[in-house]
Write an enzyme that holds these catalytic residues in place. Structure first.
Site, mmCIF file in Angstrom:
data_model
loop_
_atom_site.group_PDB
_atom_site.id
_atom_site.type_symbol
_atom_site.label_atom_id
_atom_site.label_comp_id
_atom_site.label_asym_id
_atom_site.label_seq_id
_atom_site.Cartn_x
_atom_site.Cartn_y
_atom_site.Cartn_z
ATOM 1 N N ASP A 180 33.567 95.527 48.692
ATOM 2 C CA ASP A 180 34.900 96.113 48.498
ATOM 3 C C ASP A 180 34.793 97.524 47.912
ATOM 4 O O ASP A 180 35.803 98.224 47.771
ATOM 5 C CB ASP A 180 35.813 95.212 47.660
ATOM 6 C CG ASP A 180 35.283 94.982 46.250
ATOM 7 O OD1 ASP A 180 34.138 95.387 45.956
ATOM 8 O OD2 ASP A 180 36.025 94.377 45.446
ATOM 9 N N SER A 181 33.553 97.970 47.599
ATOM 10 C CA SER A 181 33.346 99.380 47.248
ATOM 11 C C SER A 181 33.832 100.290 48.376
ATOM 12 O O SER A 181 34.010 101.488 48.173
ATOM 13 C CB SER A 181 31.864 99.644 46.951
ATOM 14 O OG SER A 181 31.051 99.155 47.992
ATOM 15 N N ASP B 230 32.853 90.795 50.989
ATOM 16 C CA ASP B 230 33.485 90.656 49.672
ATOM 17 C C ASP B 230 34.906 90.130 49.784
ATOM 18 O O ASP B 230 35.685 90.589 50.634
ATOM 19 C CB ASP B 230 33.576 92.042 49.005
ATOM 20 C CG ASP B 230 32.591 92.200 47.865
ATOM 21 O OD1 ASP B 230 32.055 91.191 47.377
ATOM 22 O OD2 ASP B 230 32.361 93.366 47.472
ATOM 23 N N LYS C 286 31.414 86.889 49.173
ATOM 24 C CA LYS C 286 31.017 87.131 47.773
ATOM 25 C C LYS C 286 32.280 87.258 46.930
ATOM 26 O O LYS C 286 33.274 87.826 47.418
ATOM 27 C CB LYS C 286 30.186 88.426 47.660
ATOM 28 C CG LYS C 286 29.847 88.798 46.213
ATOM 29 C CD LYS C 286 28.779 89.866 46.102
ATOM 30 C CE LYS C 286 29.277 91.287 46.242
ATOM 31 N NZ LYS C 286 30.301 91.682 45.260
ATOM 32 N N GLU D 113 33.666 87.827 42.612
ATOM 33 C CA GLU D 113 33.273 88.237 41.264
ATOM 34 C C GLU D 113 33.714 87.201 40.227
ATOM 35 O O GLU D 113 34.784 86.596 40.374
ATOM 36 C CB GLU D 113 33.910 89.599 40.924
ATOM 37 C CG GLU D 113 33.355 90.723 41.780
ATOM 38 C CD GLU D 113 33.917 92.090 41.407
ATOM 39 O OE1 GLU D 113 34.618 92.208 40.373
ATOM 40 O OE2 GLU D 113 33.655 93.049 42.164
ATOM 41 N N GLU E 126 25.121 92.923 38.404
ATOM 42 C CA GLU E 126 25.431 94.363 38.439
ATOM 43 C C GLU E 126 25.531 94.929 37.022
ATOM 44 O O GLU E 126 26.122 94.312 36.124
ATOM 45 C CB GLU E 126 26.753 94.614 39.187
ATOM 46 C CG GLU E 126 27.094 96.112 39.189
ATOM 47 C CD GLU E 126 28.231 96.510 40.118
ATOM 48 O OE1 GLU E 126 28.774 95.636 40.832
ATOM 49 O OE2 GLU E 126 28.574 97.706 40.127
HETATM 50 O O1 KIV Z 1 31.333 96.232 46.583
HETATM 51 C C1 KIV Z 1 30.117 96.415 46.515
HETATM 52 O O2 KIV Z 1 29.551 97.338 47.139
HETATM 53 C C2 KIV Z 1 29.343 95.520 45.676
HETATM 54 C C3 KIV Z 1 27.932 95.899 45.389
HETATM 55 C C4 KIV Z 1 27.933 97.007 44.416
HETATM 56 C C5 KIV Z 1 27.125 94.756 44.924
HETATM 57 O O3 KIV Z 1 29.835 94.545 45.216
#
Ligand code: KIV
Length: 275
Positions: A55-56, A94, A124, A126, A193
């Protein structure tokens, strides 16, 4: 006689699986990068064990200030592009903020959408101990989950920014309990992280599933970076990023030369026009 050549046979899709990643605990380091679009994913696919559609992308591709504003539909759109562009690496997508925290049932509904609409291999999310019930609910229903603990950017407003975790050794038991809880709940791997190195190394020793470090420890079972960071496209990369390419400079140089050519009527040239 036909002058047409037959098309190249499509290479079969044979992806690295979730159990194969889980089995790498303590073995050869797991290689991973983020990717958000088909062309970069096709390159990363040749070298990475798994690709994260992180989600970055909200910050990297869409200029958001944090990942909090990323909608589920955007993750699905980029997830589809990455799956289409790859054939070898496991693709993990994510779950964005607001799409899974409310209840296990809500998390299942949205994670099932991600799996169906992108054809990715895992999601994934959090959170540590507080997400254990949800991780169990998803894995029991056929959705492989990669956990993400330590610095969790979706909680940056609560944390007061993007802060390295574990600077105070008194907080270590909380992080260790998070790691144990997500492993016991059935996560097949976990991202660590932004945490101090000895804590990440300790967690890696303590849990039976692979740890994937980003700003964590070389002792983690694998490493991940945001692709654009390691390619030199982030003007202010975090300390933990090693820049492997200066793509920002290359792009700027190409754009400058193109602009000069257009202004001088040197582009398009003879080779680029149809007579
Ligand atoms: O969103 C992302 O790119 C991430 C990585 C930094 C692990 O969660």
């Amino acid at each position: 006689m036909s002058t047409q050549t037959s098309p190249e046979p499509q290479k079969p899709v044979r992806r690295i699986t979730v159990p194969q990643i889980a089995a790498r605990k303590g073995g050869a380091p797991i290689v991973s990068l983020t990717s958000y679009h088909a062309h970069t994913a096709a390159i990363v696919d040749r070298y990475a064990d798994f690709i994260l559609v992180g989600d970055s992308l909200g910050m990297v591709m869409h200029g958001m200030e944090s990942t909090v504003g990323v909608p589920l539909d955007l993750m699905i759109m980029h997830g589809r592009a990455v799956v289409r562009g790859t054939r070898r690496a496991l693709v993990v997508v994510d779950m964005p903020f607001g799409s899974y925290e409310e209840s296990p049932a809500m998390a299942f509904r949205n994670a099932a959408r991600v799996m169906k609409e992108t054809q990715c291999g895992a999601v994934k999310l959090e959170g540590g101990a507080r997400m254990a019930e949800t991780i169990r609910f998803l894995t029991d229903r056929g959705i492989p989950v990669m956990a993400h603990i330590g610095l969790t950017p979706q909680s940056s407003h609560v944390m007061g920014g993007f802060r390295t975790q574990g600077r105070d050794a008194e907080s270590w038991p909380v992080h260790e309990a998070d790691a144990r809880a997500v492993a016991e709940a059935g996560a097949f791997a976990m991202v660590l992280e932004g945490m101090v190195e000895p804590l990440a190394a300790r967690i890696t020793q303590a849990v039976p599933i692979p740890t994937i470090g980003i700003g964590a420890s070389p002792d983690c079972d694998g490493q991940i970076l945001v692709l654009e960071d390691m390619l030199g496209l982030n003007p202010r990369p975090p300390k933990f990023v090693k820049v492997y390419g200066e793509l920002g400079n290359l792009i700027e140089d190409a754009v400058r030369r193109y602009a000069e050519d257009v202004r001088a009527r040197a582009f398009p040239g003879e080779a680029q026009v149809y007579r």
